[in-house]
Write a protein that holds these residues in place. Structure first.
Motif, PDB file in Angstrom:
ATOM      1  N   THR A 197       0.760  -1.248   0.000  1.00 35.09           N
ATOM      2  CA  THR A 197       0.197  -0.166  -0.079  1.00 35.09           C
ATOM      3  C   THR A 197       0.951   0.997   0.082  1.00 35.09           C
ATOM      4  OG1 THR A 197      -0.345  -0.943   2.240  1.00 35.09           O
ATOM      5  CG2 THR A 197      -2.341  -0.318   0.731  1.00 35.09           C
TER       6      THR A 197
ATOM      7  N   THR B  30       4.127   1.669  -0.940  1.00 34.97           N
ATOM      8  CA  THR B  30       5.510   1.478  -2.004  1.00 34.97           C
ATOM      9  C   THR B  30       5.552   2.910  -2.908  1.00 34.97           C
ATOM     10  OG1 THR B  30       6.605   0.459  -3.258  1.00 34.97           O
ATOM     11  CG2 THR B  30       4.537  -0.161  -3.333  1.00 34.97           C
ATOM     12  N   PRO B  31       6.426   3.429  -3.104  1.00 34.65           N
ATOM     13  CA  PRO B  31       6.572   4.422  -4.176  1.00 34.65           C
ATOM     14  C   PRO B  31       6.569   3.931  -5.543  1.00 34.65           C
ATOM     15  CG  PRO B  31       8.392   4.482  -3.004  1.00 34.65           C
ATOM     16  CD  PRO B  31       7.615   3.439  -2.256  1.00 34.65           C
ATOM     17  N   SER B  32       7.142   2.803  -5.651  1.00 39.57           N
ATOM     18  CA  SER B  32       7.378   2.107  -7.000  1.00 39.57           C
ATOM     19  C   SER B  32       6.905   0.678  -7.128  1.00 39.57           C
ATOM     20  CB  SER B  32       8.652   2.701  -7.272  1.00 39.57           C
ATOM     21  OG  SER B  32       9.180   1.676  -8.436  1.00 39.57           O
ATOM     22  N   LEU B  33       6.577   0.232  -8.185  1.00 38.01           N
ATOM     23  CA  LEU B  33       6.401  -1.274  -8.543  1.00 38.01           C
ATOM     24  C   LEU B  33       7.370  -2.178  -8.285  1.00 38.01           C
ATOM     25  CD1 LEU B  33       3.712  -1.662 -11.308  1.00 38.01           C
ATOM     26  CD2 LEU B  33       3.563  -2.093  -8.843  1.00 38.01           C
TER      27      LEU B  33
ATOM     28  N   TRP C 214      -6.261  -4.239   2.982  1.00 37.95           N
ATOM     29  CA  TRP C 214      -6.495  -3.924   4.665  1.00 37.95           C
ATOM     30  C   TRP C 214      -7.696  -3.154   4.692  1.00 37.95           C
ATOM     31  CZ3 TRP C 214      -6.627   1.248   5.396  1.00 37.95           C
ATOM     32  CH2 TRP C 214      -6.035   2.039   4.289  1.00 37.95           C
TER      33      TRP C 214
ATOM     34  N   THR D 200       1.366   4.574  -7.666  1.00 35.28           N
ATOM     35  CA  THR D 200       2.635   3.343  -7.404  1.00 35.28           C
ATOM     36  C   THR D 200       2.721   2.763  -8.657  1.00 35.28           C
ATOM     37  OG1 THR D 200       0.822   3.264  -5.580  1.00 35.28           O
ATOM     38  CG2 THR D 200       2.701   1.915  -5.583  1.00 35.28           C
TER      39      THR D 200
END
Lengths: 237, 478, 205
Positions: A31, A33-36, C93, C149
């Motif tokens: 949830t 993380t800034p990058s994959l 979540w 992301t």
């Protein structure tokens, strides 16, 4: 059955609490993380964890599917436009947020027996008011499947179609066929189950002991450290 | 007095004694067991006077978990007695609740498994076990707690013959250990050389207390008038059935069954005519149920052919023609009253036929009642009524006598015989007494084969006994 | 029913029997919502409507549960268990959290009438049905970061535009209204069944 248990013994076993910690960690990573790319690392870790637990095939397939999703995102989604693009972006985002947890959960669930899980809950001093219904719930899910098989047979013999289509063509009848026996059986089962457990002393206020003993070992610490490295790295970089 | 209530019960049981409680359904034998394990008044409420003492404990004042250490209970239904998914945890369930130390838990578990000879079941998933095996685990869980008193409430109801003899062996083991045993039971024959006293209850009162000798000396007719089943299977003989000449209607041609791509039974060939009552026997897991489900068009994975008066039938045709009265008949009762159940799902129900069927099956007084409030035998009759109204020509009964007393068994027997006049009937059963009385022939499943056609008659008695396993331990070659 | 021993059996809090009933019904609730929702969950364009599908089947189960265990905390505990399980099963979540909040609120709603009013219980079911929408609310609150992301260059212009488009608010409205309607329908059928079948069958203790 016994064969599979013996086979599993050759692999490293982990404390169920470790598995829960790992799950939480991977959810945090997924949830926040800034990058994959971090998620790729996470998937590799999960695959490694799965392999030492004895789920080699599962880990390989899981990683391959993830790579396919990842590559299609990188090469396709970045360059397209339109409403479909939007919908897919939203959906794929959800998939990426859920995928590591789901993959790890698959490993955790298939390598943990229910009694180990309950023992872990017990050890974590979770209230009985939660452990008892949880244990019953896990035990009852397979029973629903058995019940459903009987009900389906009974419906077919009465010429009622046990399907979603039936639900729309004969709603009243199908609803009764579905719920009436299912809930009657559930009520009866709950009653008999309660009787069978109170006569074996489930109300005993003494803290319950557990046949399966679980404890943290060196492999638990190591794997948690490995998983912990990912969010730490993503924070530092 | 309400059904199952008891009054004026005075009974003292010595340590090491084995008491058999018997009587018709609703005579109060289960109630007595509930008074001893504390389910009354701790779990079930009601009017209550008097006292029950277990050793030095007052059963009404002692909390149930303390009683549980002294009194162990095994119940009727193996499916709803287990709390865990795996065998080991289930056996340890009671002693875990007692908070026995972990190292001792393992010792007790191993000792229990050894003594009860259930090593092959260890580590398995309980959902994969047969009813008999589940009942063994339920017994083992109580045994591990090492109580002084064992209560068993109709423990054999869902068991086949072999499992009943295993249960008997367990009871004999308990007797050697000088444990006190109380059993409420309809099937009496396996308990005659176990019980020390036999308490006969009627309408909530103790009518008589017999020794096994005086009990066995009762004449057959006296026993039947008391509503009790056979006390000695050696005295039960197959009855010759009147031969009814009908032409062959159902033909099963070289059917092979598969389940999840594995073959189960091969080369099933069978012919049946109206008027026949075919007993289906064999151990659990030999494909009896799968065969009958295929016959009714419910199971689709098979090869071979089913013919009805010479015409090939597909699954749908068979489904239209057949009906199954399940062991747990609750699954097939859907409506909110007996009357509604009879016309449920039928577009233009023939009200006259409904009326006729209800009165034929003596269901008129229950017409407005919810099926769930009826007794087991009455529910069965409702299911039969449904099959009659739908005009089904092939009926399958799955264990119709489990948990029934003598009177209800007689009723079912009479009903099935009447139905057979214009139907083909299959009955899955382990009940030797019932087979002798009702079936015209038996087919046997085992080792991937079906062996057919032993006519139920006096001359075939030995063969029939062997097929069902109705051979007492004394006669069994070890 | 005049015996003083009666007092033993009428305990105020949740008894073991209640806990076991809750376990059985939690299993049924979960299985029912999975069956109703799975089709929506795996279809990319319908994933937002998961809660609508999930609300379709469990209504009667929910109402019978409240009829059998009309006590404070029953729903809250079930919500907790389901949240723990969804965590263990690797769900998002926000879904677990949503479920937990949904069942806590449902417990409060049904509790206002001591769990005895059918209307309030249906309302509680509607509230409970919003549990699975947790994930989507997490999305709707901040769609940009949600996708950032995934896309290296950040969200595309196009995506942001689309998100700000009314079309996507329509999705939210359909999701909310649909869930309310379907949950109401399911709860309504449940209350009818309760009256028609289960009260008559004598299985409500």
């Amino acid at each position: 059955m016994t064969v599979t248990i013996e086979k599993k013994k050759q692999f490293i076993r982990f404390d169920p609490r470790t598995k829960i910690i790992l799950l939480v960690l991977s959810m945090i990573v997924a949830t926040t993380t800034p990058s994959l790319l971090y998620e790729c690392v996470l998937i590799l870790l999960i695959a490694g964890f799965g392999s030492v637990c004895g789920k080699v095939r599962y880990s390989l397939i899981g990683s391959a599917v993830f790579m396919a999703l990842y590559l299609s995102t990188v090469f396709y989604l970045e360059n397209s436009t339109g409403t479909m693009h939007t919908m897919f972006t939203a959906w794929l985002s959800l998939v990426f947020k859920v995928y590591p947890g789901g993959m790890l959960a698959g490993i955790a669930v298939s390598t943990t027996r229910v009694n180990e899980f309950l023992s872990a809950m017990n050890k974590a001093h979770i209230s009985r008011k939660i452990i008892i219904p949880l244990a019953v719930m896990l035990r009852y899910i397979p029973t629903i499947r058995e019940d459903w098989r009987y009900i389906k047979d009974a419906m077919r013999l009465r010429d009622v179609s046990p399907s979603i289509i039936g639900l729309f063509t004969h709603p009243g009848m199908t609803v009764e066929c579905l719920y009436s026996p299912l809930l009657m059986a559930a009520s009866k089962a709950a009653d008999e189950l309660a009787i069978a457990s109170v006569t074996r002393g489930i109300e005993n206020p003494k803290p319950r002991t557990c046949l399966i003993q679980i404890r943290f070992r060196i492999q638990d610490v190591l794997i948690i450290l490995c998983f912990l490295a990912v969010p730490v790295a993503s924070l530092c970089c | 007095m309400a059904e199952g209530g008891v009054e004026n019960i005075n009974l003292s049981v010595n340590a090491g004694e084995c008491i058999l409680l018997c009587g018709r359904s609703g005579c109060g034998k289960t109630t007595i067991t509930k008074l001893i394990n504390g389910l009354i008044p701790h779990y079930f409420a009601g009017e209550l006077s008097g006292s029950v003492k277990v050793g030095s404990l007052d059963a009404f004042q002692t909390p149930m978990y303390q009683l549980a250490e002294k009194v162990g209970s095994v119940f009727q239904n193996p499916r709803t007695q287990f709390f865990n998914i795996d065998v080991d945890s289930e056996i340890a369930f009671g002693i875990e609740n007692e908070a026995v130390r972990p190292d001792e838990l393992h010792q007790r578990l191993d000792a229990t498994i050894d003594t009860l000879k259930i090593k092959p079941l260890q580590g398995r998933n309980i959902f994969e076990l047969s009813g008999g095996e589940k009942q063994k685990i339920a017994f083992a869980s109580v045994y591990a707690m090492n109580p002084d008193v064992y209560l068993l409430d109709e423990p054999s109801s869902n068991l086949d013959m072999a499992s009943i003899y295993d249960l008997k062996a367990y009871l004999q083991l308990l007797k050697q250990q000088r444990k006190t045993i109380l059993i409420a039971e309809h099937r009496l024959y396996y308990l005659m050389d176990v019980a020390d006293r036999i308490v006969y209850l009627s309408e909530g009162k103790i009518e008589a207390i017999h020794t096994p000798e005086s009990f066995c000396a009762l004449s057959g007719n006296t026993r039947k008038s008391m509503g009790l089943r056979a006390v000695d299977l050696r005295c039960v003989h197959p009855k010759d059935k009147p031969r009814r000449e009908h032409s062959v209607l159902l033909e099963v041609k070289d059917v092979a069954l598969h389940y999840k791509k594995r073959p189960i039974v091969k080369n099933i060939t069978l012919k049946a005519a109206k008027g026949e009552i075919i007993g289906v026997v064999g151990c659990n897991g030999t494909g009896k149920t799968t065969f009958l489900r295929t016959l009714c068009g419910l199971h689709k994975d098979y090869t071979g052919a089913f013919l009805w008066s010479g015409k090939q039938q597909n699954g749908k045709d068979r489904m239209k023609r057949s009906y199954m009265v399940m062991q747990d008949v609750n699954y097939e009762l859907f409506a909110d009253s007996v009357g509604a159940e009879c016309s449920f799902g039928i577009k233009n129900p023939d009200m006259e036929l409904v009326e006729k069927t209800l009165s034929e099956l003596e269901l008129i007084p229950f017409r407005e009642k919810h099926p769930n409030t009826l007794s087991g035998g009455q529910k069965q009759r409702v299911a039969v009524a449904v099959s009659m109204i739908c005009g089904k020509e092939l009926l399958v009964f799955d264990e119709p006598t489990s948990g029934l007393d003598f009177d209800s068994m007689q009723q079912v027997a009479a009903l099935i015989q009447k139905l057979a006049a214009d139907k083909i009937i299959f009955v899955v059963t382990h009940d030797y007494e019932f087979i002798c009385q009702v079936c015209s022939r038996i087919i046997h499943f085992g080792q991937g084969q079906m062996t057919g056609g032993i006519v139920v008659s006096e001359e075939n008695e030995k063969q029939i006994r062997e097929r069902i396993g109705a051979v007492d331990t004394l006669e069994r070659k070890d | 029913m005049s015996n003083q021993l009666q007092t033993n059996t009428v305990k105020k809090g949740l008894t073991v029997k209640d806990l076991i009933i809750m376990g059985v019904f939690a299993a049924l609730l979960t299985v029912c919502s999975m069956i109703g929702g799975i089709f929506f969950a795996i279809t990319p364009t319908l994933t937002f409507y998961f809660s609508i599908g999930a609300a379709l089947l469990p209504g009667p189960v929910f109402l019978l549960l409240l009829a059998k265990v009309p006590k404070r905390g029953a729903l809250a505990i079930i919500g907790t268990i389901v949240a723990v399980l969804s965590l263990v099963l690797g769900m998002h979540w926000a879904m677990g959290l949503g479920g937990l909040i949904g069942s806590l609120l449902a417990d409060m709603v049904a509790g206002t009438k001591k769990y005895r009013s059918k209307k309030m219980n249906i309302l509680a079911y509607i509230v409970y049905s919003f549990g699975p929408t947790g994930t989507y609310f997490a999305y709707f609150i901040d769609p940009q970061t949600w996708a950032s992301t995934m896309l290296k260059k950040g969200t595309t212009e196009d995506y942001i535009n689309a998100m700000n488009n009314t079309a996507d608010w329509r999705v939210l409205v359909i999701m909310i209204v649909g869930t309310i309607l379907v949950a109401w329908l399911s709860g309504f059928i449940g209350s009818k069944l309760l009256k028609k079948q289960f009260e008559k069958a004598g299985i409500i203790a």
